[in-house]
Motif scaffolding. Structure first.
Motif, short mmCIF file in Angstrom:
data_model
loop_
_atom_site.label_atom_id
_atom_site.label_comp_id
_atom_site.label_asym_id
_atom_site.label_seq_id
_atom_site.Cartn_x
_atom_site.Cartn_y
_atom_site.Cartn_z
N SER A 15 15.34 27.59 1.49
CA SER A 15 16.68 26.95 1.47
C SER A 15 17.76 27.80 1.23
O SER A 15 18.77 27.15 1.52
CB SER A 15 16.30 26.22 -0.06
N ILE A 16 17.45 29.08 1.24
CA ILE A 16 18.78 30.12 1.27
C ILE A 16 19.24 29.81 2.61
O ILE A 16 20.58 30.02 2.75
CB ILE A 16 18.18 31.62 1.04
N PRO B 294 13.39 36.99 -4.96
CA PRO B 294 12.94 35.72 -5.27
C PRO B 294 14.07 34.83 -6.11
O PRO B 294 13.97 33.78 -6.36
CB PRO B 294 11.57 35.93 -5.93
N GLU B 295 14.64 35.56 -7.14
CA GLU B 295 15.64 35.12 -7.96
C GLU B 295 17.25 35.34 -7.58
O GLU B 295 17.60 36.52 -7.65
CB GLU B 295 15.27 35.45 -9.43
N SER C 211 25.48 26.33 5.56
CA SER C 211 26.64 25.38 5.27
C SER C 211 27.96 26.14 5.00
O SER C 211 28.89 25.57 5.14
CB SER C 211 26.36 25.01 3.73
N VAL C 212 27.79 27.36 5.02
CA VAL C 212 29.01 28.31 5.16
C VAL C 212 29.31 28.93 6.29
O VAL C 212 30.49 28.88 6.95
CB VAL C 212 28.79 29.32 3.94
N TYR C 213 28.11 29.43 7.02
CA TYR C 213 28.37 29.97 8.33
C TYR C 213 27.78 29.10 9.39
O TYR C 213 26.38 29.04 9.49
CB TYR C 213 27.58 31.29 8.42
N PRO C 214 28.40 28.51 10.29
CA PRO C 214 27.90 27.39 11.15
C PRO C 214 26.98 28.17 12.24
O PRO C 214 27.16 29.30 12.58
CB PRO C 214 29.13 26.90 11.78
N ASP D 242 5.98 30.80 5.51
CA ASP D 242 6.61 29.52 5.15
C ASP D 242 8.27 29.55 5.16
O ASP D 242 8.68 28.71 5.18
CB ASP D 242 6.22 28.85 3.83
N CYS D 243 8.59 30.69 4.99
CA CYS D 243 10.07 31.04 4.99
C CYS D 243 10.82 31.36 6.42
O CYS D 243 11.76 31.68 6.51
CB CYS D 243 10.20 32.23 4.06
N ILE D 244 9.79 31.26 7.53
CA ILE D 244 10.27 31.51 8.81
C ILE D 244 11.34 30.48 9.11
O ILE D 244 11.37 29.19 9.08
CB ILE D 244 9.28 31.69 9.89
N SER D 245 12.71 30.74 9.86
CA SER D 245 13.64 29.66 10.09
C SER D 245 13.09 29.00 11.35
O SER D 245 12.24 29.71 12.12
CB SER D 245 14.79 30.38 10.62
#
Length: 975
Positions: free
Chosen positions: A366-367, A312-313, A373-376, A392-395
């Motif tokens: 958001s991760i 989480p952090e 942004s780094v790995y297209p 809620d964190c499912i892509s």
């Protein structure tokens, strides 16, 4: 729980400040603006600000406006910090600058020369208003500090909670006294002496709160979160410790391993594949990810791999560098310098390779955006696997694998491996039976099974001891296992602050009991966990349902029964989280469950729960309950008790009384003194008195009958006419009673959204026009043997323009019913859900009903709602919005849908007790939208024809499920 205490206090202050029953002086426009905008100020006035100085009546509008501007500036800065949880120095400087500006102005206001007239005329009101703004600030501060659970912070939260409770008790006690609370005309003379004392008590407690609370919370308010410092020169974290652990046996993963492996190896295309493994804490997500990561075929397929534990952090830089360290041996301290913080050159090199990256334990979607942004997305057959306990964190892209629980056999194999170090044959025969019962209580969660196995490994291996262990799997074994509790606690600890009280509140219901979602969210609303939407009150419960869905998506609450379209009908806490709920509720003084063992720690408990109503008959329990004067909620959530029990109701500040499981032989007269009640539910067969209208704050009134018998020639009683004075009612359900015609012009229930349990006599034009915002209506007709109750009142329902749900049922449909004429539109055109039961309409009426209700989504026809052998739909009719159709208990034999009729939106068709119906119309069967057909206790010819047709559907051509049930088999299985 400090956050909940602050929210409750703020809502109390708002109600008092806005109460029309209290003769406040009209506040100035500046004060009104002050309250509406919720100005946040962190400093506090001295005691002298709250005193009246009759000699000095100078007023400075400029200072007041300057104070408001500075406070607004502070509020804007703090609210902005909510959007960016990590503050930079510039943003922090703005916040501190605003705080200092408020401090300077408040010091000026302490000088009597600057006091406005409002302060002089009504100092206590201004004090209460100031307390409101202070509470808002503290509430915001607690929102910002999510996750801080140090002993210092816990102690600070406890002090804030007690201070908030103390002030709230005084405010509500003074409000209840109804003696011109806070009026400037009150003096210590004559009859106003009690009022003066109440006002003086309020003044003292308000001063105490506004002086004490900021000092207690100063570390929290002044130390807003800022971005953790990172050494940009060298930060390379391998984080491969999990991968290097000793290889252990796995159970119950074979199918999922094959599924994932097949997907990864077949992804040779141009685009990156994203896989999300989701499931509750301890279900084996990380184990599955590690197994696929270490599979030999996977290792040879991908040119480089990385396994990173996120948590989480996290810091993005650490994650990127950890990936680089595992995928490229050239990464070292020399290559990653300040001027190249993310190793852009090395990342560019990595993009040309086929890689597999596992991001374990994701808590924030958001991760994913940061990684992209780094790995297209466009990569050479590369894949990313993410594991998370939060749905809620499912892509939004890629494939989702919902990790399943172990079945009984898999659970037993895992248990035996951990306890005996071998397969199931290693378990002694005398322990096998009780061992399997223990495993059944673990409900297929590997974390729980391993924790229990760890305990039994070092304990007596006797049937007697294991039987004791079975009874305390969750109460003792799981709660005392530190490793297990740590894993589980994080699911609660990282909930948003506003979700924590909602989760804890579910503990007021008995262990493993199913809770109706509709009841739960009503209680959340009246307890103050949500704010009432002033423009549209129906959003109140809509937002509460969103909260419940968040808890389900966090995998700490489970759905037990789904509603019509896959929503939540009943739910409960996962048993493995029960001990966390009870422990936190106790520590936070959130609620207390009454028992027969002295009830230690009941002091300062504002919610009392009774899981066994027999406890009311124990004198010690009664004594313990009555010793707490500031109780806000009494919740009797255990099984129904058919005999009356003594229950004390001498709690003047009570807001919630849920005694639906207690039978009252006579009306409890003490109830009408509880003027703070917002929720009242109990079981009573008599007539409500006119004094019920004294409950001016009541929002939910629910009265059920223990037994309903309507004698020959009798009619049900009317509610008292004073019910029309209860304008705060939002939900009215008094079974066996009807609404009376109002006795005066202007009678109105503008906030009433739900009205249940009335008969047709309450559906007159005069009554319905006075409940204009009604959203849900339930009509129940109980016919006596020699009485026909006409259905002519259908024609008046059309005036309810906001009605979306209607249930109309006849309890004894075998009696003759007068069928209404259809010269008028008998249903409101905006209906979305319609349930009819026992009306015995001819099927010809169905065409007219469908034609009227173009927005209808749910139609339930139960217990001879319509009767007749044949239902023909051979006219041009399009049931455009209907998604759910239930036909239950009917004599229907033949059902025709002609070529000009269409059910093109129908998703679920349920047929129950259709003993004569032979076939589902072909037009419905072939509709591509149909996803589910459920047949229960139906004609064998209907079942066979449906199954025969379903087998002919080409595989993969449509998503249709046919489910056949038998109520007799279900009863046998339960027994």
């Amino acid at each position: 729980m400090a956050y909940v205490a602050l929210v409750s206090l703020r809502l109390t202050i708002e109600r008092i400040l806005n109460s029309s029953q209290i003769p406040f002086l009209p506040p100035s426009p500046e004060i009104i603006q002050h309250v509406i905008k919720g100005i946040e100020s962190v400093n506090y006035p001295s005691d002298s600000l709250l005193e009246v100085d009759s000699d000095n009546r100078q007023r400075s509008e400029a200072v007041i406006k300057e104070f408001i501007a500075a406070a607004c500036k502070l509020e804007d800065a703090v609210l902005e910090s909510l959007s960016y949880r990590w503050e930079n120095e510039k943003e922090r400087a703005v916040i501190y600058s605003g705080m200092e500006a408020v401090k300077v102005i408040m010091e000026q206001l302490c000088d009597p020369a600057w006091w406005p007239q409002e302060v002089k005329d009504n100092p206590v009101r201004v004090a209460v208003q100031y307390a409101f703004h202070l509470v808002r600030t503290l509430e915001l501060a607690f929102t910002l500090e999510d996750g801080n659970n140090s002993e210092v912070v816990k102690a600070m939260k406890g002090k804030i909670r007690e201070a908030a409770f103390r002030l709230e008790d005084v405010l509500e006690s003074a409000h209840v006294s109804n003696q011109h609370f806070l009026s400037q005309s009150q003096t210590p003379d004559g009859d106003d002496h009690i009022s003066y004392l109440a006002m003086e008590e309020v003044r003292k407690e308000t001063v105490f709160f506004v002086e004490t609370a900021p000092k207690i919370a100063e570390p929290l308010i002044t130390n807003l979160p800022q971005q953790p410092e990172v050494n940009n020169a060298v930060v390379v974290l391998s984080r491969t410790d999990r991968i290097e652990e000793k290889k252990q046996k796995i159970f119950g993963l074979n199918h999922e391993l094959v599924q994932l492996k097949d997907r990864l190896l077949k992804n040779t295309g141009y685009y990156q594949d994203i896989i999300t493994i989701v499931g509750m804490a301890g279900i084996g997500k990380t184990t599955l990810a590690k197994e696929i990561y270490e599979d030999s075929d996977i290792v040879s397929h991908f040119e480089c791999r990385a396994f990173v534990s996120v948590g989480p952090e996290y810091a993005l830089r650490e994650i990127i560098l950890s990936i680089l360290a595992q995928t490229n041996p050239e990464v070292d301290e020399i290559h990653v310098q300040d001027e190249d913080p993310l190793g852009s050159e090395l990342l560019l090199r990595l993009r040309s390779q086929r890689y597999l990256i596992v991001l374990d334990d994701i808590w924030d979607l958001s991760i994913w955006d940061l990684i992209c942004s780094v790995y297209p997305i466009k990569c050479n057959g590369s894949s990313i696997i993410m594991t998370t306990r939060l749905e809620d964190c499912i892509s939004p892209l890629g494939f989702v694998l919902k990790k399943h629980f172990l079945d009984q056999q898999e659970s037993w194999l895992l248990f035996c491996d951990k306890v005996f170090g071998g397969d199931h044959s290693s378990c002694p025969p005398e322990l096998e039976k009780v061992g399997k019962k223990i495993i059944k209580k673990c409900e297929g969660l590997p974390l729980t099974i391993i924790a229990v196995a760890r305990h039994l490994c070092i304990s007596e291996r006797t049937p007697e001891y294991w039987k004791q262990a079975k009874r305390k799997v969750y109460t003792t074994i799981i709660s005392e296992d530190k490793a297990t509790s740590q894993v589980l606690y994080r699911s609660y600890d990282y909930l948003q602050q506003y979700l924590k009280p909602c989760f804890l509140y579910m503990g007021v219901f008995p262990y493993d009991s199913d809770v109706a979602a509709s009841k739960l969210i009503k209680l959340w609303c009246v307890e103050g966990f949500l704010e009432l939407h002033q423009i549209n009150p129906s959003f109140y419960e809509f937002n509460a349902m969103k909260y419940l869905k968040h808890l389900v998506s966090a995998n700490i609450v489970r759905i037990r029964q789904q509603s019509t379209f896959g929503g939540i009908k009943t739910c409960n806490i996962y048993p493995v989280f029960w001990h966390i709920c009870m422990r936190e509720a106790g520590e936070q003084k959130f609620f207390h469950v009454m028992d027969s063992n002295g009830n230690q720690g009941i002091e300062s408990q504002r919610r009392q729960c009774i899981h066994n109503n027999v406890l009311f008959g124990i004198k010690d329990v009664q004594k313990s309950m009555t010793s707490i004067s500031n109780v806000r909620s009494i919740l009797c959530t255990g099984p129904h008790h058919q005999y009356p029990v003594p229950i004390s109701l001498g709690f003047s500040l009570l807001r919630v009384l849920d005694a639906l499981t207690i039978r009252f032989y006579g009306f409890p007269s003490e109830v009408v003194k509880l003027v703070q009640l917002r929720y009242l539910a109990f079981t009573y067969n008599g007539k409500l008195p006119a004094s019920i209208s004294k409950l001016c704050n009541l929002e939910y009134l629910i009265v059920r009958q223990y037994l309903s018998i309507l004698s020959s020639g009798a009619f049900r009683p009317y509610l008292p006419n004073e019910i029309w004075d209860m304008q705060g009612l939002r939900h009215l359900q008094v079974m066996g009673s009807d609404l009376p015609n109002p006795s005066y012009e202007g009678a109105l229930l503008p906030n009433l959204l739900t009205l249940l349990g009335i008969s047709a006599r309450s559906c007159t034009k005069e009554i319905l026009k006075r409940i204009p915002n009604l959203n849900k209506l339930g009509i129940q007709i109980e016919l006596a043997l020699d009485v026909d109750e006409p259905l002519w009142c259908f024609e008046h329902l059309a005036s309810l323009h906001k009605l979306e749900s209607l249930k109309w049922s006849i309890v004894n449909p075998h009696l003759r019913v007068a069928v209404p004429t259809l010269s008028f539109p008998i249903f409101p055109p905006g209906l979305k859900k319609l349930t009819l039961s026992g009306l015995k309409f001819p099927w010809e009426f169905m065409m007219i009903i469908i034609d009227q209700l173009r927005d209808l989504e749910v139609l339930k026809l139960q217990c001879y709602a319509f009767q007749g052998r044949v239902w023909k739909m051979d006219h041009m009719v399009f049931v455009s919005q209907l998604r759910f159709l239930l036909i239950e208990d009917t004599d229907l034999e033949e059902w025709y849908v002609g070529k000009y009729a269409s059910f093109h939106s129908l998703e679920r068709l349920i047929l129950r007790q259709c003993y004569k119906l032979k076939e589902i119309p072909e037009k419905i069967r072939h509709d591509k939208c149909l996803q589910m057909i459920e047949l229960e206790d139906c004609n064998p010819f209907l079942v066979n024809s449906t199954m025969h047709w379903a087998k002919k559907i080409p595989s993969g051509s449509r998503n249709l499920k046919v489910c056949v049930k038998s109520s007799a088999a279900h009863k046998k299985l339960k027994s």
